[in-house]
Motif scaffolding. Sequence first.
Motif, PDB file in Angstrom:
ATOM      1  N   TYR A 159      68.378  65.771  70.880  1.00 16.07           N
ATOM      2  CA  TYR A 159      68.466  64.456  71.521  1.00 16.07           C
ATOM      3  C   TYR A 159      67.085  63.796  71.525  1.00 16.07           C
ATOM      4  O   TYR A 159      66.936  62.625  71.176  1.00 16.07           O
ATOM      5  CB  TYR A 159      68.988  64.579  72.950  1.00 16.07           C
ATOM      6  CG  TYR A 159      68.998  63.265  73.689  1.00 16.07           C
ATOM      7  CD1 TYR A 159      69.873  62.253  73.300  1.00 16.07           C
ATOM      8  CD2 TYR A 159      68.129  63.028  74.749  1.00 16.07           C
ATOM      9  CE1 TYR A 159      69.886  61.036  73.949  1.00 16.07           C
ATOM     10  CE2 TYR A 159      68.134  61.817  75.408  1.00 16.07           C
ATOM     11  CZ  TYR A 159      69.013  60.822  75.003  1.00 16.07           C
ATOM     12  OH  TYR A 159      69.012  59.616  75.640  1.00 16.07           O
ATOM     13  N   TRP A 160      66.097  64.602  71.897  1.00 16.75           N
ATOM     14  CA  TRP A 160      64.729  64.069  71.881  1.00 16.75           C
ATOM     15  C   TRP A 160      64.334  63.681  70.452  1.00 16.75           C
ATOM     16  O   TRP A 160      63.874  62.564  70.209  1.00 16.75           O
ATOM     17  CB  TRP A 160      63.751  65.121  72.434  1.00 16.75           C
ATOM     18  CG  TRP A 160      62.334  64.803  72.091  1.00 16.75           C
ATOM     19  CD1 TRP A 160      61.532  63.867  72.678  1.00 16.75           C
ATOM     20  CD2 TRP A 160      61.554  65.389  71.042  1.00 16.75           C
ATOM     21  NE1 TRP A 160      60.315  63.834  72.064  1.00 16.75           N
ATOM     22  CE2 TRP A 160      60.289  64.742  71.067  1.00 16.75           C
ATOM     23  CE3 TRP A 160      61.803  66.387  70.092  1.00 16.75           C
ATOM     24  CZ2 TRP A 160      59.279  65.086  70.164  1.00 16.75           C
ATOM     25  CZ3 TRP A 160      60.788  66.711  69.207  1.00 16.75           C
ATOM     26  CH2 TRP A 160      59.559  66.062  69.249  1.00 16.75           C
ATOM     27  N   PHE A 161      64.564  64.606  69.504  1.00 16.90           N
ATOM     28  CA  PHE A 161      64.106  64.356  68.140  1.00 16.90           C
ATOM     29  C   PHE A 161      64.719  63.092  67.546  1.00 16.90           C
ATOM     30  O   PHE A 161      64.029  62.282  66.923  1.00 16.90           O
ATOM     31  CB  PHE A 161      64.421  65.556  67.234  1.00 16.90           C
ATOM     32  CG  PHE A 161      64.108  65.289  65.793  1.00 16.90           C
ATOM     33  CD1 PHE A 161      62.794  65.239  65.360  1.00 16.90           C
ATOM     34  CD2 PHE A 161      65.124  65.037  64.876  1.00 16.90           C
ATOM     35  CE1 PHE A 161      62.489  64.955  64.034  1.00 16.90           C
ATOM     36  CE2 PHE A 161      64.827  64.745  63.554  1.00 16.90           C
ATOM     37  CZ  PHE A 161      63.510  64.709  63.135  1.00 16.90           C
ATOM     38  N   GLY A 163      65.570  60.541  68.945  1.00 16.20           N
ATOM     39  CA  GLY A 163      65.068  59.341  69.598  1.00 16.20           C
ATOM     40  C   GLY A 163      63.649  59.011  69.171  1.00 16.20           C
ATOM     41  O   GLY A 163      63.115  57.957  69.523  1.00 16.20           O
ATOM     42  N   THR A 164      63.015  59.899  68.406  1.00 11.35           N
ATOM     43  CA  THR A 164      61.651  59.619  67.941  1.00 11.35           C
ATOM     44  C   THR A 164      61.703  58.738  66.689  1.00 11.35           C
ATOM     45  O   THR A 164      62.765  58.554  66.102  1.00 11.35           O
ATOM     46  CB  THR A 164      60.902  60.918  67.576  1.00 11.35           C
ATOM     47  OG1 THR A 164      61.565  61.521  66.463  1.00 11.35           O
ATOM     48  CG2 THR A 164      60.869  61.886  68.752  1.00 11.35           C
ATOM     49  N   GLU A 165      60.546  58.223  66.317  1.00 14.03           N
ATOM     50  CA  GLU A 165      60.484  57.357  65.134  1.00 14.03           C
ATOM     51  C   GLU A 165      60.997  58.084  63.893  1.00 14.03           C
ATOM     52  O   GLU A 165      61.753  57.526  63.100  1.00 14.03           O
ATOM     53  CB  GLU A 165      59.043  56.900  64.903  1.00 14.03           C
ATOM     54  CG  GLU A 165      58.556  55.944  65.952  1.00 14.03           C
ATOM     55  CD  GLU A 165      57.086  55.606  65.787  1.00 14.03           C
ATOM     56  OE1 GLU A 165      56.663  54.600  66.360  1.00 14.03           O
ATOM     57  OE2 GLU A 165      56.362  56.360  65.096  1.00 14.03           O
ATOM     58  N   LEU A 166      60.588  59.351  63.754  1.00 18.46           N
ATOM     59  CA  LEU A 166      61.037  60.132  62.597  1.00 18.46           C
ATOM     60  C   LEU A 166      62.553  60.344  62.651  1.00 18.46           C
ATOM     61  O   LEU A 166      63.258  60.174  61.653  1.00 18.46           O
ATOM     62  CB  LEU A 166      60.311  61.484  62.579  1.00 18.46           C
ATOM     63  CG  LEU A 166      60.651  62.423  61.425  1.00 18.46           C
ATOM     64  CD1 LEU A 166      60.278  61.802  60.090  1.00 18.46           C
ATOM     65  CD2 LEU A 166      59.934  63.763  61.580  1.00 18.46           C
ATOM     66  N   ILE A 168      64.820  58.548  64.184  1.00 20.26           N
ATOM     67  CA  ILE A 168      65.537  57.294  63.934  1.00 20.26           C
ATOM     68  C   ILE A 168      65.530  56.965  62.446  1.00 20.26           C
ATOM     69  O   ILE A 168      66.510  56.447  61.904  1.00 20.26           O
ATOM     70  CB  ILE A 168      64.933  56.156  64.782  1.00 20.26           C
ATOM     71  CG1 ILE A 168      65.442  56.285  66.223  1.00 20.26           C
ATOM     72  CG2 ILE A 168      65.297  54.788  64.220  1.00 20.26           C
ATOM     73  CD1 ILE A 168      65.330  55.064  67.070  1.00 20.26           C
ATOM     74  N   ARG A 171      68.320  58.781  60.868  1.00 18.86           N
ATOM     75  CA  ARG A 171      69.618  58.158  61.143  1.00 18.86           C
ATOM     76  C   ARG A 171      69.807  56.914  60.288  1.00 18.86           C
ATOM     77  O   ARG A 171      70.897  56.674  59.770  1.00 18.86           O
ATOM     78  CB  ARG A 171      69.717  57.802  62.628  1.00 18.86           C
ATOM     79  CG  ARG A 171      69.811  59.022  63.511  1.00 18.86           C
ATOM     80  CD  ARG A 171      69.723  58.666  64.975  1.00 18.86           C
ATOM     81  NE  ARG A 171      70.729  57.696  65.350  1.00 18.86           N
ATOM     82  CZ  ARG A 171      70.633  56.919  66.429  1.00 18.86           C
ATOM     83  NH1 ARG A 171      69.573  57.002  67.210  1.00 18.86           N
ATOM     84  NH2 ARG A 171      71.577  56.075  66.708  1.00 18.86           N
ATOM     85  N   SER A 172      68.751  56.118  60.136  1.00 16.21           N
ATOM     86  CA  SER A 172      68.918  54.891  59.359  1.00 16.21           C
ATOM     87  C   SER A 172      69.097  55.211  57.875  1.00 16.21           C
ATOM     88  O   SER A 172      69.791  54.493  57.161  1.00 16.21           O
ATOM     89  CB  SER A 172      67.744  53.933  59.605  1.00 16.21           C
ATOM     90  OG  SER A 172      66.753  54.092  58.639  1.00 16.21           O
TER      91      SER A 172
ATOM     92  N   MET B  97      73.985  51.434  64.022  1.00 13.66           N
ATOM     93  CA  MET B  97      72.907  51.653  64.995  1.00 13.66           C
ATOM     94  C   MET B  97      72.769  50.404  65.857  1.00 13.66           C
ATOM     95  O   MET B  97      73.178  49.322  65.476  1.00 13.66           O
ATOM     96  CB  MET B  97      71.602  51.980  64.262  1.00 13.66           C
ATOM     97  CG  MET B  97      71.688  53.321  63.526  1.00 13.66           C
ATOM     98  SD  MET B  97      70.260  53.675  62.476  1.00 13.66           S
ATOM     99  CE  MET B  97      69.077  54.212  63.678  1.00 13.66           C
ATOM    100  N   ARG B 116      56.636  60.267  67.975  1.00 10.23           N
ATOM    101  CA  ARG B 116      56.576  59.401  69.150  1.00 10.23           C
ATOM    102  C   ARG B 116      57.972  58.938  69.521  1.00 10.23           C
ATOM    103  O   ARG B 116      58.784  58.655  68.635  1.00 10.23           O
ATOM    104  CB  ARG B 116      55.718  58.169  68.827  1.00 10.23           C
ATOM    105  CG  ARG B 116      54.418  58.123  69.594  1.00 10.23           C
ATOM    106  CD  ARG B 116      53.564  57.038  68.995  1.00 10.23           C
ATOM    107  NE  ARG B 116      53.628  57.137  67.515  1.00 10.23           N
ATOM    108  CZ  ARG B 116      52.907  56.393  66.700  1.00 10.23           C
ATOM    109  NH1 ARG B 116      52.104  55.506  67.172  1.00 10.23           N
ATOM    110  NH2 ARG B 116      53.010  56.542  65.387  1.00 10.23           N
ATOM    111  N   TRP B 117      58.268  58.828  70.790  1.00 11.62           N
ATOM    112  CA  TRP B 117      59.541  58.265  71.226  1.00 11.62           C
ATOM    113  C   TRP B 117      59.606  56.843  70.696  1.00 11.62           C
ATOM    114  O   TRP B 117      58.682  56.055  70.874  1.00 11.62           O
ATOM    115  CB  TRP B 117      59.614  58.303  72.750  1.00 11.62           C
ATOM    116  CG  TRP B 117      60.975  58.025  73.286  1.00 11.62           C
ATOM    117  CD1 TRP B 117      61.344  56.914  73.958  1.00 11.62           C
ATOM    118  CD2 TRP B 117      62.135  58.859  73.210  1.00 11.62           C
ATOM    119  NE1 TRP B 117      62.670  57.002  74.304  1.00 11.62           N
ATOM    120  CE2 TRP B 117      63.183  58.174  73.855  1.00 11.62           C
ATOM    121  CE3 TRP B 117      62.405  60.108  72.632  1.00 11.62           C
ATOM    122  CZ2 TRP B 117      64.474  58.698  73.958  1.00 11.62           C
ATOM    123  CZ3 TRP B 117      63.679  60.620  72.742  1.00 11.62           C
ATOM    124  CH2 TRP B 117      64.701  59.941  73.390  1.00 11.62           C
TER     125      TRP B 117
END
Lengths: 309, 264
Positions: A159-161, A163-166, A168, A171-172, B97, B116-117
């Motif tokens: 869940y944390w991962f 949500g990070t830039e990497l 995301i 996912r994209s 998304m 980074r979040w």
Amino acid sequence: MNIFLNWLGTLPGAASQGLIWGVMAIGLYITFKILDVADLTVDGSICTGAAVCVVLVTKGVNIWIAMLAAFVAGALAGLVTGFLHTLLGIPVILSGILTQLMLWSVNLLILGGSNIALTRLKYGDKVLFTSDSSPESAQIYITLGILLAISAVIIAVLYWFFGTELGISLRSTGSNLEMSRAQGINTNFTKVFGLALSNAIVAFSGALLAQQQASANINMGKGAIVIGLAAIIVGEAFCMKATTNFAVRLLFVAVGAIVYWFVYQTVIFLGLPSELLKMLSALVVAIFLGVPYLKKRLFSKKKGVKKHA
Amino acid sequence: MLEIKNVSKTFNEGTVNEKRVFEDLSLTLNDGDFVTVIGGNGAGKSTMLNLVAGAYTVDGGSILIDGEDVTNLPEHKRAKYMGRVFQDPRTGTASDMWVEENMSIADSRGHKRGLRWAITGRDRERYKEQLKLLSLGLENRLSTKMGLLSGGQRQAVTLLMATMKKPKLLLLDEHTAALDPKTAAKVLEITDQLIRENHLTALMVTHNMRDAIAHGNRLIMMHAGRIILDISGEEKKNLTVEALLEKFSQTSGSEFSSDRALLS
């Protein structure tokens, strides 16, 4: 009444089986749902994880280190598939099949045969949990507790991962390749990363499975992807409207795996010959994968039907 | 700013489907130029944009951005220099998304994506402010899936995503062609606004002659892989569709080949 109690007695075992396959299905979710590819490497990497873990434990290595090694071995398997796909341009399904075949040989080499047993007497205190399923033993509940904790940690970390830039950007990549490149995402990197992460988690579940079965066997990965897909599909059926929160989705993948094994145990309990079980699993997955397509065709033919079934 | 130097490009070379798009294409954009590109079907407008963006590689010649040779840079590495909006509203954003997730993807363009979040409370406020400028009410829909927005809303968000990092170059590939006229006008208005406020250099391909004339400070017309007209300044301001059509048949020796351009 007695039969009912007997059936009830099979449930804790099914739950622990379900939790382990839940971890596997969460790994598969990364490729199947997030990257939107079907990665067949998992049938091999789950066995690789089991083999690495068992062999290391029999050599006296600490169980946590053995499980970490299984995780890394799975990541390497995913890297191979990723490189076959991105560097050589081989379609991802075929890349997965090729790696799976390579892993068959690798797994035989690691195991040094087709099977290694982790006998309870000799290794019972060296593993996280054992296969002791005698009704009077509290072992099964300890096993369930450990597996619940492990699943919770994996879901939290993922869940944390994601949500990070990497995360995301992974996912994209699965959602829109063209847009991802236009936004500066190296989609080859994200694909390889996702395949490695997915197979690492799958191999880790293999290490858990080996402890539960007290053995690693060259055949243990056969059809794993179908069981994982079934878990994902069942889990989605349960949470479809509930929420879009990512952690909850992963949670329901684990729930899906548990439901799968409950049904599995029940079907066996009712006397279905076990030869038919793989056939049954495959048919269930085929039906669930086919339903959305059929629904769409049906509804596009009938005009004027309300949009949501 | 942007220099396209002697670029050549042929598709399917050596096959029956061989298509030579460019033999020797050169074009230089100055800082702050807003160039509209018009031309018939198959003139090479979109191919030019895709070559600049790196979606296709050139066969010969070179492409420079701000003096830096990017000819051999892969698409994702060129992305830090440019924002892009595509013809199909579905291409520019990730449908499954959220709006804020899409924006954060664009927000990370040009720097390394690490652990980074991705979306903090401050980012969210910033995205809201930017969405408010579109005046489409999207500032209250940060956690809506992109796929649920209309085509015009998606193009507007794509424009925002393309411009939020103030790129050296903005590439617009017929980005209003798939929209109804009213929505197209609104999206063009937003385009003008974003280019003006961020002082961007832009290349806008369009099928619509009126739009090509009304927007930007320079207009180029392409035909069969060549730039046959390049008009800017006062001359551009005084252009009419009729004059443009006449110039086209004079220089190319043929009729303008796009019905869409004539009808709109």
